[in-house]
Design an enzyme around this catalytic site. Structure first.
Site, short mmCIF file in Angstrom:
data_model
loop_
_atom_site.label_atom_id
_atom_site.label_comp_id
_atom_site.label_asym_id
_atom_site.label_seq_id
_atom_site.Cartn_x
_atom_site.Cartn_y
_atom_site.Cartn_z
N ASP A 22 0.87 -1.18 0.00
CA ASP A 22 0.00 0.00 0.00
C ASP A 22 0.90 1.23 0.00
O ASP A 22 1.58 1.52 0.98
CB ASP A 22 -0.87 -0.05 1.27
N HIS A 23 0.89 1.93 -1.11
CA HIS A 23 1.84 3.04 -1.27
C HIS A 23 1.50 4.22 -0.36
O HIS A 23 2.30 5.14 -0.20
CB HIS A 23 1.86 3.48 -2.73
#
Ligand code: CAO
Length: 469
Positions: A441-442
Site C-alpha cells: 500500500d503506497h
C-alpha cells in the site's frame, strides 16, 4: 439590550401556513436577515429572515405549528431597536431559488407570483422552469474553475445530473425547503440521495448534515468509486453460454479483492532470491525425516524469513486507520497463507509465527491447508493476519501482482523457483532462483522502503543463518 418580538410577516395569504423548519434556538446569536423559520403553504415554501440581529431569548414556534401573519416567532435581545418587529415580507420565492436570502427587498421575478404569494413548485431551482441553471449562474462555485487556476472547484459529492446539487438540475420529487436546498448546493449534495426525516419525508438540514457525515466517515471505497456503473451485457447474443452462480466464498472474496484493489494504491516490487543452498538443506532434511515427521516446505522458511523482515521493517506489519490519520503498527506477527481450494481462495492464519520454529510452522500449515480444502476452517482461523504470503510456486509462473489483503498493507507473492545461470563475477553458475513479488500500500510504504524490505528478505533466504542474528 431591548427584547424584540419578531412576528410572522405577510406571507401573501390569510390561510394558516405550516412551520416546517425552525432554524434557531434560545441562546443563538443571529444576524440580520438570517433565516429563522421556514413556512410552507400548499404550493411552496419560504424562508423568513430575521429583521434584527441579537441573541435569541425564546422561540415561540415549533415545527408543525400553523401560523398566520402576526404570530409571535421569537423574542430577541437586541440593542437600540423597537420592541416589536416584523420581518420584511418574503418575496414569492420558489424553493431553493432565486432570492434565497429572502431579504424582502428583492422584487419578485416576473411571472413567478402565484395567487397566494407563494411561488409555484415548478422550477424548484427558481430559475423560472425546469431549465438547468447555467454554470455561469451557479452561486456555489461547484463545477466552476477556480479563478486563475484552471482547476475545478470542489466537485459535488454526488454524480452530476442526478438532481439538486449535481448540475443545478431541479430535484423535483424531493420535499425540502429553500434553506435545505441551499445547504445541499453548498455542500454539493444531491437531495435525491438524502432520506428525509421530516413530515412527509421532508429533507431537513439535519438530514443533509447526517448524509455528509455518513459519506465522509464511510470506509474508503464503500461510498462509491465515482466510476460509471457497468452495463448489463447479454452474452447469449454472440453464442451459447452457461450461467454458473458463484458460491458465497467466491462472492465474498470477490468483494474483498475488489475493495482492496480500488481503495489501496498498489505497487508491486519484484526481486529474486538465490535459494540454492536453502533448497539443498530442505531436501537433505526431508530425506532424513523420521517416521511420521513433518515435511519441511519452502513456504515454512518463507514465513520465518518474512517475520524477521517484518520485525526489521515494522511498517509492513501495520494497518492504516480508516480515517487515514493513524498507522497501527502491530507487535504481533500473524501470517496469512493464501490457500487455493475447489470452492475458492481462503487465507488461514499462522498465529505468533515469531514464536514458532520452522518445523512447527510447516506442521501448522499442513493442518490449516487440509482444513481449508476440507471446508473445516473456522472464521477465527482466518482472522487477525498482519501480513500475507501467496505462493503459486508449486504451480508455475515467473511473477505476478498479488492484491494486498486489507487491512494489511503488504503481501508477498512467490512464484516458481528455476535454476538459471547467474554471473558470479567470473563465470555463470547454475543457481536456483526464487521470484518474489511484494505488493504494498503506497499510502503507507515508500518505494525505497519496499526495495529495502525485499532485498533484505532475499538475503535472508539466500542464507537463513541470518535469521538467527
Ligand atoms: N518453486 C518451485 N517449486 C515449488 C515452490 C516454488 N516456489 N513452492 C513449492 N514448490 C514445489 C514443492 O517443492 C513441492 O514439490 P514436491 O512435491 O516435488 O516436493 C510442490 O511444489 C508442492 O509444494 P508444497 O507442498 O510445499 O506446497 P506449497 O508450499 O507450494 O503450497 C499452499 C501450499 C497451501 C500455499 C498451496 O497448496 C496453495 O494453495 N497455493 C495456491 C495459493 C494461491 O492460490 N495463491 C493465489 C492467491 S491470489 O489469487
Amino acid at each position: 439590550m431591548a427584547a424584540i418580538e419578531v412576528k410572522v410577516p405577510d406571507v401573501g395569504t390569510d390561510k394558516p401556513v405550516d412551520v416546517i423548519e425552525v432554524n434557531v434556538r434560545p441562546g443563538d446569536v443571529i444576524a440580520l436577515e438570517q433565516t429563522i423559520i421556514v413556512l410552507e403553504s400548499d404550493k411552496a415554501t419560504v424562508e423568513v429572515p430575521s429583521p434584527v440581529a441579537g441573541v435569541v431569548k425564546s422561540v415561540a414556534l415549533t415545527v408543525g405549528d400553523k401560523v398566520t401573519q402576526g404570530a409571535l416567532v421569537l423574542v430577541v435581545d437586541a440593542a437600540g431597536s423597537a420592541s416589536s418587529a416584523v420581518p420584511p415580507s418574503p418575496p414569492p420565492l420558489s424553493p431553493g431559488g432565486r432570492g434565497e436570502k429572502s431579504n424582502g427587498g428583492d422584487v419578485p421575478p416576473e411571472g413567478e407570483k402565484s395567487g397566494d404569494g407563494f411561488a409555484p413548485e415548478k422550477g424548484a431551482q427558481g430559475n423560472g422552469g425546469d431549465v438547468p441553471v447555467s454554470e455561469e449562474k451557479r452561486e456555489d462555485g461547484v463545477g466552476r474553475p477556480l479563478a486563475g487556476t484552471g482547476v475545478s472547484a470542489i466537485p459535488p459529492l454526488s454524480p452530476p445530473g442526478r438532481g439538486d446539487g449535481g448540475e443545478g438540475l431541479p430535484a423535483t420529487n424531493v420535499h425540502a425547503g429553500p434553506a435545505v436546498r441551499k445547504l445541499a448546493r453548498e455542500l454539493g449534495v444531491s437531495l435525491a440521495e438524502v432520506s428525509g426525516s421530516g413530515p412527509k419525508q421532508r429533507v431537513l438540514k439535519d438530514d443533509v448534515h447526517a448524509y455528509v457525515k455518513r459519506r465522509l466517515t464511510a470506509p474508503a471505497g464503500a461510498a462509491g468509486t465515482g466510476l460509471p456503473e457497468l452495463p448489463v451485457i447479454d452474452f447469449a447474443k454472440w453464442g451459447a453460454i452457461e450461467e454458473q452462480p458463484l458460491n458465497k466464498l467466491r462472492r465474498v472474496s470477490a468483494q474483498n479483492l475488489h475493495r482492496s484493489w480500488v481503495t489501496i494504491p498498489h505497487v508491486t516490487q519484484h526481486d529474486e532470491a538465490d535459494i540454492t543452498e536453502l533448497e539443498d538443506f530442505r531436501v537433505f532434511e526431508n530425506g532424513r525425516l523420521p517416521e511420521g515427521g513433518v515435511k519441511l516446505t519452502m513456504l515454512a522458511f518463507m514465513v520465518k524469513a518474512c517475520v524477521n523482515a517484518l520485525q526489521k521493517y515494522p511498517r509492513f506489519n501495520s494497518s492504516l486507520a480508516v480515517n487515514g490519520e493513524t498507522l497501527i503498527v502491530k507487535q504481533h506477527w500473524h501470517i496469512g497463507i493464501a490457500v487455493d481450494t475447489p470452492d475458492g481462495l481462503v487465507v488461514p492464519v499462522i498465529r505468533d509465527a515469531d514464536r514458532k520454529g520452522i518445523n512447527d510452522i510447516a506442521r501448522e500449515m499442513g493442518v490449516l491447508s487440509k482444513k481449508a480444502r476440507d471446508r473445516k476452517l473456522l472464521p477465527s482461523d482466518m482472522q487477525g493476519a498482519t501480513f500475507s504470503i501467496s505462493s503459486l510456486g508449486g504451480i508455475g509462473g515467473t511473477a505476478f501482482t498479488p492484491i494486498v489483503n486489507w487491512p494489511e498493507v503488504a503481501i508477498l507473492g512467490v512464484s516458481k523457483a528455476q535454476t538459471r545461470p547467474v554471473w558470479d563475477g567470473k563465470q555463470f553458475q547454475p543457481r536456483l532462483m526464487l521470484p518474489l513479488s511484494l505488493s504494498y500500500d503506497h499510502r503507507v510504504i515508500d518505494g525505497a522502503e519496499a526495495a529495502r524490505f525485499i532485498t533484505y528478505l532475499s538475503r535472508l533466504l539466500a542464507d537463513m543463518r541470518r535469521v538467527l542474528l
